[in-house]
Design an enzyme around this catalytic site. Sequence first.
Site, PDB file in Angstrom:
ATOM      1  N   GLY A 167       2.546   6.985 -18.944  1.00 36.65           N
ATOM      2  CA  GLY A 167       2.015   6.369 -20.159  1.00 36.65           C
ATOM      3  C   GLY A 167       1.829   4.873 -20.055  1.00 36.65           C
ATOM      4  O   GLY A 167       1.123   4.278 -20.875  1.00 36.65           O
ATOM      5  N   ASP A 176       1.131   3.865   2.754  1.00 32.46           N
ATOM      6  CA  ASP A 176       1.637   3.401   4.052  1.00 32.46           C
ATOM      7  C   ASP A 176       3.128   3.067   4.029  1.00 32.46           C
ATOM      8  O   ASP A 176       3.819   3.281   5.020  1.00 32.46           O
ATOM      9  CB  ASP A 176       0.897   2.126   4.498  1.00 32.46           C
ATOM     10  CG  ASP A 176      -0.550   2.374   4.893  1.00 32.46           C
ATOM     11  OD1 ASP A 176      -0.910   3.528   5.173  1.00 32.46           O
ATOM     12  OD2 ASP A 176      -1.323   1.398   4.906  1.00 32.46           O
ATOM     13  N   THR A 177       3.627   2.493   2.926  1.00 31.69           N
ATOM     14  CA  THR A 177       4.971   1.895   2.996  1.00 31.69           C
ATOM     15  C   THR A 177       5.926   2.227   1.858  1.00 31.69           C
ATOM     16  O   THR A 177       7.078   1.799   1.891  1.00 31.69           O
ATOM     17  CB  THR A 177       4.858   0.360   3.070  1.00 31.69           C
ATOM     18  OG1 THR A 177       4.339  -0.132   1.826  1.00 31.69           O
ATOM     19  CG2 THR A 177       3.984  -0.094   4.222  1.00 31.69           C
ATOM     20  N   LYS A 178       5.485   2.960   0.839  1.00 33.48           N
ATOM     21  CA  LYS A 178       6.351   3.200  -0.327  1.00 33.48           C
ATOM     22  C   LYS A 178       7.653   3.894   0.044  1.00 33.48           C
ATOM     23  O   LYS A 178       8.715   3.574  -0.465  1.00 33.48           O
ATOM     24  CB  LYS A 178       5.610   4.031  -1.374  1.00 33.48           C
ATOM     25  CG  LYS A 178       6.343   4.107  -2.695  1.00 33.48           C
ATOM     26  CD  LYS A 178       5.548   4.834  -3.754  1.00 33.48           C
ATOM     27  CE  LYS A 178       4.191   4.312  -3.946  1.00 33.48           C
ATOM     28  NZ  LYS A 178       3.889   3.367  -4.930  1.00 33.48           N
ATOM     29  N   ARG A 235       0.885  -1.176   0.000  1.00 31.82           N
ATOM     30  CA  ARG A 235       0.000   0.000   0.000  1.00 31.82           C
ATOM     31  C   ARG A 235       0.914   1.213   0.000  1.00 31.82           C
ATOM     32  O   ARG A 235       1.546   1.537   1.002  1.00 31.82           O
ATOM     33  CB  ARG A 235      -0.885  -0.020   1.242  1.00 31.82           C
ATOM     34  CG  ARG A 235      -1.783   1.182   1.406  1.00 31.82           C
ATOM     35  CD  ARG A 235      -2.981   1.105   0.482  1.00 31.82           C
ATOM     36  NE  ARG A 235      -3.997   2.032   0.948  1.00 31.82           N
ATOM     37  CZ  ARG A 235      -4.670   2.840   0.150  1.00 31.82           C
ATOM     38  NH1 ARG A 235      -4.433   2.830  -1.140  1.00 31.82           N
ATOM     39  NH2 ARG A 235      -5.583   3.648   0.623  1.00 31.82           N
ATOM     40  N   GLY A 236       1.008   1.882  -1.132  1.00 32.63           N
ATOM     41  CA  GLY A 236       1.955   2.969  -1.304  1.00 32.63           C
ATOM     42  C   GLY A 236       1.883   4.042  -0.235  1.00 32.63           C
ATOM     43  O   GLY A 236       2.905   4.475   0.299  1.00 32.63           O
ATOM     44  N   GLU A 279      -3.454  -7.367  -6.823  1.00 37.40           N
ATOM     45  CA  GLU A 279      -2.098  -7.916  -6.965  1.00 37.40           C
ATOM     46  C   GLU A 279      -1.921  -9.162  -6.106  1.00 37.40           C
ATOM     47  O   GLU A 279      -1.370 -10.175  -6.563  1.00 37.40           O
ATOM     48  CB  GLU A 279      -1.059  -6.865  -6.569  1.00 37.40           C
ATOM     49  CG  GLU A 279      -0.973  -5.698  -7.518  1.00 37.40           C
ATOM     50  CD  GLU A 279      -0.160  -4.533  -6.965  1.00 37.40           C
ATOM     51  OE1 GLU A 279       0.441  -4.670  -5.868  1.00 37.40           O
ATOM     52  OE2 GLU A 279      -0.116  -3.483  -7.624  1.00 37.40           O
TER      53      GLU A 279
END
Length: 198
Positions: A68, A38-40, A35-36, A102
């Site tokens: 793109g 939260d953790t990216k 989950r970007g 995913e």
Amino acid sequence: MQRLSVPCSKLACTRYLANPTLRNQNPCDIFINHRGIDTKKTISGLLYDRFTRLGLNSFLDSKNLKPGDKLFVEINAAIKECSAGIAVFSPRYCDSYFCLHELTMLMESKKRVIPIFCDVKPSELCVKDDRTRPAAEIRRFRLALEEAKYTVGLTFDTCNGDWSEFLAKASDAVTKNLLDVEEARLRSINPTYKHIPA
């Protein structure tokens, strides 16, 4: 303890990268499902950087996708091509359609998945049905999440955990799993294949 896991990780990774018979030349060794929001910029980004330094081809959407690119096309291709996946579970993980999509693809394609429970307990993770998705899709998401919750993984508390120790353990787990996956692949091609320890 950490001193043992770092050399093991480097040894396993070195064996995996250096041995052309062990390494399936995938464009993606490890898919990082996260989950970007939260953790990216923390765990997922650090894992990506660590794996890159070890010579592994990792997929992290913010690092691999460019303007793109078609999200589902690129993500689905990376999952199909990867040898293994990491699912970084966080408090808002299940709020994301992309995360669940995913994870479901990883599980349904029978990829080896290493769960990482970051600031969340497995029992706290659940798929909510907000009636915007078909019931069959919600059922698939729930099955994938349950399978992941009952897979041995790693836990990490971002406030109190030792980041260095965690990254070493995660690297070690990934390289060992990649070795297992590649050795299983080789045994399926050649049943007489036997692993020769380094």
